[in-house]
Design a protein around this motif. Structure first.
Motif, mmCIF file in Angstrom:
data_model
loop_
_atom_site.group_PDB
_atom_site.id
_atom_site.type_symbol
_atom_site.label_atom_id
_atom_site.label_comp_id
_atom_site.label_asym_id
_atom_site.label_seq_id
_atom_site.Cartn_x
_atom_site.Cartn_y
_atom_site.Cartn_z
ATOM 1 N N ALA A 18 20.665 122.274 46.053
ATOM 2 C CA ALA A 18 20.666 123.217 47.176
ATOM 3 C C ALA A 18 20.449 122.407 48.447
ATOM 4 O O ALA A 18 19.543 121.577 48.506
ATOM 5 C CB ALA A 18 19.548 124.242 47.013
ATOM 6 N N ALA A 19 21.307 122.616 49.434
ATOM 7 C CA ALA A 19 21.148 121.879 50.699
ATOM 8 C C ALA A 19 21.262 122.861 51.845
ATOM 9 O O ALA A 19 22.037 123.815 51.775
ATOM 10 C CB ALA A 19 22.221 120.804 50.817
ATOM 11 N N ASP A 20 20.476 122.643 52.901
ATOM 12 C CA ASP A 20 20.708 123.446 54.096
ATOM 13 C C ASP A 20 20.476 122.625 55.354
ATOM 14 O O ASP A 20 19.908 121.537 55.317
ATOM 15 C CB ASP A 20 19.899 124.759 54.091
ATOM 16 C CG ASP A 20 18.465 124.583 54.536
ATOM 17 O OD1 ASP A 20 17.973 123.442 54.494
ATOM 18 O OD2 ASP A 20 17.835 125.581 54.932
ATOM 19 N N VAL A 21 20.985 123.159 56.464
ATOM 20 C CA VAL A 21 20.908 122.462 57.743
ATOM 21 C C VAL A 21 19.560 122.767 58.393
ATOM 22 O O VAL A 21 19.187 123.929 58.543
ATOM 23 C CB VAL A 21 22.060 122.922 58.671
ATOM 24 C CG1 VAL A 21 21.922 122.273 60.050
ATOM 25 C CG2 VAL A 21 23.411 122.583 58.043
ATOM 26 N N VAL A 22 18.829 121.720 58.742
ATOM 27 C CA VAL A 22 17.524 121.879 59.376
ATOM 28 C C VAL A 22 17.706 122.416 60.797
ATOM 29 O O VAL A 22 18.559 121.937 61.549
ATOM 30 C CB VAL A 22 16.794 120.507 59.429
ATOM 31 C CG1 VAL A 22 15.443 120.647 60.103
ATOM 32 C CG2 VAL A 22 16.633 119.939 58.015
ATOM 33 N N GLY A 23 16.920 123.445 61.136
ATOM 34 C CA GLY A 23 16.968 123.989 62.506
ATOM 35 C C GLY A 23 18.301 124.626 62.862
ATOM 36 O O GLY A 23 18.748 124.571 64.012
ATOM 37 N N TYR A 24 18.934 125.256 61.863
ATOM 38 C CA TYR A 24 20.264 125.849 62.063
ATOM 39 C C TYR A 24 20.293 126.859 63.211
ATOM 40 O O TYR A 24 21.173 126.822 64.069
ATOM 41 C CB TYR A 24 20.699 126.515 60.748
ATOM 42 C CG TYR A 24 22.035 127.220 60.803
ATOM 43 C CD1 TYR A 24 23.219 126.502 60.859
ATOM 44 C CD2 TYR A 24 22.108 128.620 60.760
ATOM 45 C CE1 TYR A 24 24.445 127.155 60.889
ATOM 46 C CE2 TYR A 24 23.330 129.273 60.785
ATOM 47 C CZ TYR A 24 24.493 128.535 60.849
ATOM 48 O OH TYR A 24 25.715 129.174 60.865
ATOM 49 N N PRO A 95 23.666 113.034 69.977
ATOM 50 C CA PRO A 95 22.337 113.229 70.586
ATOM 51 C C PRO A 95 21.380 113.957 69.623
ATOM 52 O O PRO A 95 21.820 114.822 68.856
ATOM 53 C CB PRO A 95 22.617 114.086 71.823
ATOM 54 C CG PRO A 95 24.077 114.287 71.894
ATOM 55 C CD PRO A 95 24.749 113.602 70.759
ATOM 56 N N GLN A 96 20.112 113.577 69.678
ATOM 57 C CA GLN A 96 19.088 114.097 68.776
ATOM 58 C C GLN A 96 19.165 115.610 68.563
ATOM 59 O O GLN A 96 19.134 116.088 67.432
ATOM 60 C CB GLN A 96 17.705 113.745 69.372
ATOM 61 C CG GLN A 96 16.543 113.909 68.398
ATOM 62 C CD GLN A 96 16.433 112.738 67.421
ATOM 63 O OE1 GLN A 96 16.565 111.591 67.806
ATOM 64 N NE2 GLN A 96 16.199 113.047 66.156
ATOM 65 N N ASP A 97 19.285 116.384 69.650
ATOM 66 C CA ASP A 97 19.213 117.846 69.500
ATOM 67 C C ASP A 97 20.517 118.495 69.034
ATOM 68 O O ASP A 97 20.593 119.706 68.894
ATOM 69 C CB ASP A 97 18.709 118.501 70.795
ATOM 70 C CG ASP A 97 19.564 118.118 72.002
ATOM 71 O OD1 ASP A 97 20.565 117.397 71.810
ATOM 72 O OD2 ASP A 97 19.225 118.538 73.128
ATOM 73 N N SER A 98 21.547 117.687 68.777
ATOM 74 C CA SER A 98 22.803 118.263 68.244
ATOM 75 C C SER A 98 23.094 117.758 66.834
ATOM 76 O O SER A 98 24.144 118.031 66.273
ATOM 77 C CB SER A 98 23.987 117.880 69.139
ATOM 78 O OG SER A 98 23.718 118.230 70.468
ATOM 79 N N ARG A 99 22.159 116.992 66.279
ATOM 80 C CA ARG A 99 22.425 116.394 64.959
ATOM 81 C C ARG A 99 22.402 117.435 63.840
ATOM 82 O O ARG A 99 21.566 118.326 63.850
ATOM 83 C CB ARG A 99 21.381 115.310 64.657
ATOM 84 C CG ARG A 99 21.591 114.095 65.524
ATOM 85 C CD ARG A 99 20.612 112.989 65.226
ATOM 86 N NE ARG A 99 20.950 111.838 66.066
ATOM 87 C CZ ARG A 99 20.260 110.722 66.123
ATOM 88 N NH1 ARG A 99 19.163 110.606 65.404
ATOM 89 N NH2 ARG A 99 20.634 109.731 66.896
ATOM 90 N N ILE A 100 23.320 117.253 62.902
ATOM 91 C CA ILE A 100 23.342 118.106 61.704
ATOM 92 C C ILE A 100 22.584 117.333 60.626
ATOM 93 O O ILE A 100 23.073 116.335 60.098
ATOM 94 C CB ILE A 100 24.788 118.380 61.226
ATOM 95 C CG1 ILE A 100 25.674 118.872 62.371
ATOM 96 C CG2 ILE A 100 24.792 119.333 60.037
ATOM 97 C CD1 ILE A 100 25.392 120.274 62.846
ATOM 98 N N VAL A 101 21.359 117.777 60.346
ATOM 99 C CA VAL A 101 20.514 117.080 59.370
ATOM 100 C C VAL A 101 20.261 118.012 58.188
ATOM 101 O O VAL A 101 19.962 119.192 58.372
ATOM 102 C CB VAL A 101 19.160 116.677 60.022
ATOM 103 C CG1 VAL A 101 18.264 115.983 59.008
ATOM 104 C CG2 VAL A 101 19.405 115.767 61.228
ATOM 105 N N LEU A 102 20.385 117.469 56.981
ATOM 106 C CA LEU A 102 20.202 118.297 55.778
ATOM 107 C C LEU A 102 18.863 118.019 55.108
ATOM 108 O O LEU A 102 18.305 116.945 55.217
ATOM 109 C CB LEU A 102 21.293 117.970 54.755
ATOM 110 C CG LEU A 102 22.745 118.246 55.126
ATOM 111 C CD1 LEU A 102 23.647 117.864 53.957
ATOM 112 C CD2 LEU A 102 22.951 119.706 55.498
#
Length: 331
Positions: A18-24, A95-102
């Motif tokens: 299961a994976a999701d995007v942090v701060g979606y 940029p840090q605030d646009s990163r897609i992090v799982l």
């Protein structure tokens, strides 16, 4: 007849990622169109090729996440590691605030099949583990850890038992160490100031299963007594007992448990006599620090256990301190 068919739900064993995007939701608030485009392109360029490579099947796709089924826990873990590495690489210029992090959770368990959908605890645990993962990290259940260790060159941190929402039994969880090289360079990751030790289950040499509880009790007593020595850190029984009955590589144990020293031993019983041997090893170098044997009669098992425990503690405490002094002066 119809009811019988209803009850015979198809089940299978599966590794669920299961994976999701942090701060979606924050990403969506900032730039909805840009976020959707970025997620879509990561799915196409990173996720799908990796799933094809590791034989993963998408069960469910949500706006901010994905549920994937694998037939193998090893495939699921390898896929997750490559996925996180590829995501990190893709984020490098963003940029840090646009990163897609799982964040990723993986469980191996029984799932119920309905069409192309899966449900049941096997799936729910994976989803709960994913919520426990930090940004960019991977958390796995004990079933996954037991299947992959020794098969993948990765380090794990034992995070202990966790009570998961809507899951009856607590689940033991492990976090993947992102960089094995870093782990090897610093084996005692969280324990820099105190000498740290793991006591492995003693080997029962007598072939008598009755003796199993005796040797396990011995180890528990030694762990308890060592824990009372203030100057060093002792790994809990349930972590060191995951190695019971397995051929162990002391260096690997040192890495997996984050300890500097490993105590192993054996118990042999013949008639009324018991012989216990113990040896202390420095995990990183594989060097023997101390070894000894203790003989006694079964008349007073507890006294014998106490004797062994005290001797081990008595022998180890100065030896550990000596080894520590040597080790720090080597540096």
């Amino acid at each position: 007849m119809h009811d019988m068919a209803e009850e015979r739900v198809q089940r299978r064993l599966a590794a669920i990622l299961a994976a999701d995007v942090v701060g979606y939701s924050c990403l969506m608030e900032r730039d909805e169109a840009g976020t959707l485009v970025a997620i879509k392109s990561r799915r196409k360029d990173i996720l799908q090729p990796l799933l094809a490579k590791h034989n993963g099947r998408i069960v469910k796709l949500m706006g901010d996440g994905v549920l994937v089924e694998f037939a193998s826990a090893v495939n699921a873990v390898q896929c997750a590691v490559e996925l996180q590495n590829a995501m990190a690489a893709a984020n490098a210029d963003v940029p840090q605030d646009s990163r897609i992090v799982l964040r990723v959770g993986i469980n191996l368990g029984d799932v119920m099949v309905e069409g192309s959908d899966l449900y049941g605890d096997g799936v729910n645990i994976a989803a709960r583990l994913e919520t426990l993962a930090d940004a960019g990290s991977i958390v796995v259940s004990r079933t996954v850890f037991n299947h992959v260790r020794g098969k993948v060159k990765l380090g794990f941190d034992d995070l202990g038992e966790q009570q998961l929402k809507n899951i009856a039994e607590p689940v033991r969880i492990y976090r993947l160490r992102p960089d094995r090289e870093a782990a090897m360079a610093r084996p005692a990751l969280a324990l820099p100031d105190k000498p740290s030790i793991a006591v492995l289950p003693f080997t029962n040499m007598s072939g008598d299963p009755e003796q199993e509880y005796f040797s396990d009790g011995m180890v528990e007593d030694i762990i308890a007594a060592l824990s009372r020595v203030r100057s060093f850190f002792v790994i809990a029984r349930n972590s060191s007992f995951t190695y019971k009955g397995k051929a162990v590589n002391v260096k690997q144990v040192g890495l997996e448990l984050g300890v500097r020293y490993v105590l192993e031993g054996s118990v042999r019983k013949a008639g009324n006599r018991v012989r216990i041997t113990g040896q202390l090893i420095e995990a990183e170098s594989g060097k023997h620090v101390w070894a000894d044997r203790f003989d006694g009669s079964l008349e007073d098992v507890f006294e014998l256990q106490d004797g062994v425990t005290q001797s081990v503690v008595g022998a180890i405490a100065p030896k550990l301190q000596r080894a520590e002094i040597d080790r720090t002066s080597r540096k």
